[in-house]
Design an enzyme around this catalytic site. Structure first.
Site, PDB file in Angstrom:
ATOM      1  N   ALA A  69      14.202  -0.258  32.043  1.00 49.14           N
ATOM      2  CA  ALA A  69      13.889   0.513  30.846  1.00 49.14           C
ATOM      3  C   ALA A  69      13.343  -0.463  29.809  1.00 49.14           C
ATOM      4  O   ALA A  69      13.556  -1.681  29.905  1.00 49.14           O
ATOM      5  CB  ALA A  69      15.149   1.207  30.345  1.00 49.14           C
ATOM      6  N   GLY A 112      16.473   0.051  35.399  1.00 48.78           N
ATOM      7  CA  GLY A 112      15.891   1.371  35.631  1.00 48.78           C
ATOM      8  C   GLY A 112      14.851   1.367  36.750  1.00 48.78           C
ATOM      9  O   GLY A 112      14.656   2.375  37.420  1.00 48.78           O
ATOM     10  N   GLU A 115      16.665   1.748  39.869  1.00 47.51           N
ATOM     11  CA  GLU A 115      17.196   3.114  39.913  1.00 47.51           C
ATOM     12  C   GLU A 115      16.104   4.133  40.247  1.00 47.51           C
ATOM     13  O   GLU A 115      16.350   5.082  40.987  1.00 47.51           O
ATOM     14  CB  GLU A 115      17.865   3.441  38.570  1.00 47.51           C
ATOM     15  CG  GLU A 115      19.123   2.602  38.361  1.00 47.51           C
ATOM     16  CD  GLU A 115      19.699   2.698  36.952  1.00 47.51           C
ATOM     17  OE1 GLU A 115      18.940   2.430  35.992  1.00 47.51           O
ATOM     18  OE2 GLU A 115      20.865   3.052  36.805  1.00 47.51           O
ATOM     19  N   GLU A 135      21.758  -4.898  33.824  1.00 51.17           N
ATOM     20  CA  GLU A 135      22.085  -4.288  32.530  1.00 51.17           C
ATOM     21  C   GLU A 135      23.213  -4.989  31.782  1.00 51.17           C
ATOM     22  O   GLU A 135      23.163  -5.122  30.559  1.00 51.17           O
ATOM     23  CB  GLU A 135      22.457  -2.810  32.712  1.00 51.17           C
ATOM     24  CG  GLU A 135      21.273  -1.889  32.933  1.00 51.17           C
ATOM     25  CD  GLU A 135      20.873  -1.743  34.395  1.00 51.17           C
ATOM     26  OE1 GLU A 135      21.294  -2.568  35.228  1.00 51.17           O
ATOM     27  OE2 GLU A 135      20.138  -0.782  34.692  1.00 51.17           O
TER      28      GLU A 135
HETATM   29  C1  HXC Z   1      10.489  -4.583  27.788  1.00 47.41           C
HETATM   30  C2  HXC Z   1       9.877  -6.300  29.162  1.00 47.41           C
HETATM   31  C3  HXC Z   1      10.875  -5.953  30.089  1.00 47.41           C
HETATM   32  C4  HXC Z   1      11.681  -4.815  29.791  1.00 47.41           C
HETATM   33  C5  HXC Z   1       9.836  -7.659  30.844  1.00 47.41           C
HETATM   34  N1  HXC Z   1       9.263  -7.374  29.663  1.00 47.41           N
HETATM   35  N2  HXC Z   1      10.816  -6.817  31.124  1.00 47.41           N
HETATM   36  N3  HXC Z   1       9.689  -5.636  28.013  1.00 47.41           N
HETATM   37  N4  HXC Z   1      11.460  -4.182  28.629  1.00 47.41           N
HETATM   38  N5  HXC Z   1      12.627  -4.374  30.624  1.00 47.41           N
HETATM   39  C6  HXC Z   1       8.140  -8.072  29.009  1.00 47.41           C
HETATM   40  C7  HXC Z   1       8.600  -9.399  28.410  1.00 47.41           C
HETATM   41  O1  HXC Z   1       9.204  -9.176  27.162  1.00 47.41           O
HETATM   42  C8  HXC Z   1       7.289 -10.123  28.306  1.00 47.41           C
HETATM   43  O2  HXC Z   1       6.590  -9.640  27.185  1.00 47.41           O
HETATM   44  C9  HXC Z   1       6.532  -9.649  29.546  1.00 47.41           C
HETATM   45  O3  HXC Z   1       7.160  -8.417  29.954  1.00 47.41           O
HETATM   46  C10 HXC Z   1       6.621 -10.628  30.697  1.00 47.41           C
HETATM   47  O4  HXC Z   1       7.991 -10.912  30.943  1.00 47.41           O
HETATM   48  P1  HXC Z   1       8.569 -12.402  31.068  1.00 47.41           P
HETATM   49  O5  HXC Z   1      10.033 -12.323  30.832  1.00 47.41           O
HETATM   50  O6  HXC Z   1       7.783 -13.332  30.222  1.00 47.41           O
HETATM   51  O7  HXC Z   1       8.266 -12.705  32.607  1.00 47.41           O
HETATM   52  P2  HXC Z   1       9.076 -13.670  33.597  1.00 47.41           P
HETATM   53  O8  HXC Z   1       9.481 -14.914  32.875  1.00 47.41           O
HETATM   54  O9  HXC Z   1       8.251 -13.760  34.801  1.00 47.41           O
HETATM   55  O10 HXC Z   1      10.438 -12.882  33.953  1.00 47.41           O
HETATM   56  C11 HXC Z   1      10.390 -11.682  34.665  1.00 47.41           C
HETATM   57  C12 HXC Z   1      11.769 -10.959  34.549  1.00 47.41           C
HETATM   58  C13 HXC Z   1      12.163 -10.824  33.064  1.00 47.41           C
HETATM   59  C14 HXC Z   1      12.819 -11.727  35.301  1.00 47.41           C
HETATM   60  C15 HXC Z   1      11.580  -9.583  35.214  1.00 47.41           C
HETATM   61  O11 HXC Z   1      11.054 -10.245  32.343  1.00 47.41           O
HETATM   62  C16 HXC Z   1      13.362  -9.963  32.820  1.00 47.41           C
HETATM   63  O12 HXC Z   1      14.491 -10.387  33.032  1.00 47.41           O
HETATM   64  N6  HXC Z   1      13.151  -8.736  32.325  1.00 47.41           N
HETATM   65  C17 HXC Z   1      14.211  -7.826  31.928  1.00 47.41           C
HETATM   66  C18 HXC Z   1      14.838  -7.221  33.162  1.00 47.41           C
HETATM   67  C19 HXC Z   1      16.010  -6.307  32.766  1.00 47.41           C
HETATM   68  O13 HXC Z   1      16.985  -6.773  32.177  1.00 47.41           O
HETATM   69  N7  HXC Z   1      15.915  -5.024  33.086  1.00 47.41           N
HETATM   70  C20 HXC Z   1      16.952  -4.041  32.781  1.00 47.41           C
HETATM   71  C21 HXC Z   1      16.611  -3.340  31.502  1.00 47.41           C
HETATM   72  S1  HXC Z   1      17.944  -2.265  31.035  1.00 47.41           S
HETATM   73  P3  HXC Z   1       5.829 -10.623  26.164  1.00 47.41           P
HETATM   74  O14 HXC Z   1       5.406  -9.698  25.083  1.00 47.41           O
HETATM   75  O15 HXC Z   1       6.805 -11.664  25.765  1.00 47.41           O
HETATM   76  O16 HXC Z   1       4.694 -11.152  26.998  1.00 47.41           O
HETATM   77  C22 HXC Z   1      17.683  -0.884  31.926  1.00 47.41           C
HETATM   78  C23 HXC Z   1      18.639   0.246  31.640  1.00 47.41           C
HETATM   79  C24 HXC Z   1      18.380   1.408  32.546  1.00 47.41           C
HETATM   80  O17 HXC Z   1      16.829  -0.779  32.702  1.00 47.41           O
HETATM   81  C25 HXC Z   1      19.146   2.599  32.135  1.00 47.41           C
HETATM   82  C26 HXC Z   1      18.295   3.680  31.599  1.00 47.41           C
HETATM   83  C27 HXC Z   1      18.997   4.977  31.374  1.00 47.41           C
END
Ligand code: HXC
Length: 261
Positions: A69, A112, A115, A135
């Site tokens: 998400a 997400g 999921e 998460e």
């Molecule tokens: C918003 C995101 C994002 C996310 C990545 N980006 N994931 N933006 N939401 N979930 C953006 C980063 O901010 C960055 O933007 C660009 O994408 C590239 O990401 P990097 O981190 O620079 O890439 P990298 O170093 O290769 O790392 C990849 C990664 C990391 C390991 C996937 O991005 C990461 O850990 N992302 C978050 C994963 C996460 O925690 N997902 C769960 C979310 S909670 P900029 O602008 O800096 O270039 C969830 C809840 C679900 O999903 C429930 C819903 C009901």
């Protein structure tokens, strides 16, 4: 062939296959509320489009299926707001799509993203795919089925490690655990998804829908109730012309020609 670009999701119909692509590669296809609404809307549109028999969901680019998400969107959200706007509740509606959904996971499927993949009926993955529920590292828990579905796919201990400790599974580990049905080189992912979808497209749509519906019951009811449901749905196949055609074709040693009737 019909191609529709929406804001963050694109939809392409190439009969008998409908493909939905999450298209925010700069944010690793992070799924905002807007993206969710578009994916759900596109899925239901394809479900109601007669010459589409199977749906593929994938992510744009070669890095991410969906990295979860949208964290930017969630960061300042309050409980009352999440409750009132029913934050991410719309995903439930994917469950009601009758046609088979194939997730072609082309990179990170996190939070997400993992999921959404698990809401599909079949997951195929590229070699660089990875799956995780990180998460808790953000101070929340999975909210679109992660705590319920993952345990059934990979077993309790592995699911707990993924959900409590943020452990990611590689594509190979996900295949070994049974989360994905096959892993292919990245350039083969979409061709493979299309091949699978075309196979589904040649079968009887009502029969495929019945089979999918019955498998869903295994998640949602007791074994006894699920078995009764399956029995009734099995019997009902004999009301279809496609059953007559399928069995006749076998006996006549030819390919069946199903008409969805
Ligand atoms: C918003 C995101 C994002 C996310 C990545 N980006 N994931 N933006 N939401 N979930 C953006 C980063 O901010 C960055 O933007 C660009 O994408 C590239 O990401 P990097 O981190 O620079 O890439 P990298 O170093 O290769 O790392 C990849 C990664 C990391 C390991 C996937 O991005 C990461 O850990 N992302 C978050 C994963 C996460 O925690 N997902 C769960 C979310 S909670 P900029 O602008 O800096 O270039 C969830 C809840 C679900 O999903 C429930 C819903 C009901």
């Amino acid at each position: 062939l019909v191609q529709v670009m929406r804001a963050v999701v694109s939809m392409k119909i190439d009969s008998p296959v409908g493909k939905i692509t999450i298209a925010r590669p700069k944010a690793l296809n992070a799924v905002s509320m807007e993206a969710m609404q578009e994916i759900v809307h596109a899925s239901h549109h394809l479900d109601r489009t007669d010459d589409v028999k199977a749906i593929i969901i994938t992510g744009e680019g070669n890095k991410a299926f969906a990295a979860g998400a949208d964290i930017k969107e969630m960061a300042s959200q309050q409980y009352s707001e999440a409750y009132k706007r029913r934050f991410m509740e719309g995903w439930r509606e994917l469950r009601d799509v009758r046609k088979p959904i194939i997730a072609a996971v082309n990179g990170y499927a996190l939070g997400g993203g993992c999921e959404v993949a698990m809401m599909a009926d079949i997951i195929i993955a590229s070699e660089n795919a990875s799956f995780g529920q990180p998460e808790v590292t953000l101070g929340v828990i999975p909210g679109m089925g992660g705590t319920q579905r993952l345990i059934r796919e990979v077993g309790k201990s592995r699911a707990m490690e993924m959900i409590l400790c943020g452990r990611r599974l590689s594509a190979a580990e996900a295949e070994q655990a049974g989360l994905v049905s096959r892993v292919v080189p990245q350039d083969q992912l979409l061709p493979e998804a299309y091949r699978l979808a075309a196979k589904l497209g040649a079968l009887s749509a009502p029969v495929i829908a019945k089979a999918k519906d019955c498998v869903h019951r295994a998640y949602e009811t007791s074994l006894a109730e699920g078995l009764r449901y399956e029995q009734r749905e099995f019997w009902s196949c004999f009301a279809l012309e496609d059953q007559k055609e399928g069995m006749r074709a076998f006996l006549e040693k030819r390919e069946p020609h199903f008409t969805d009737s």
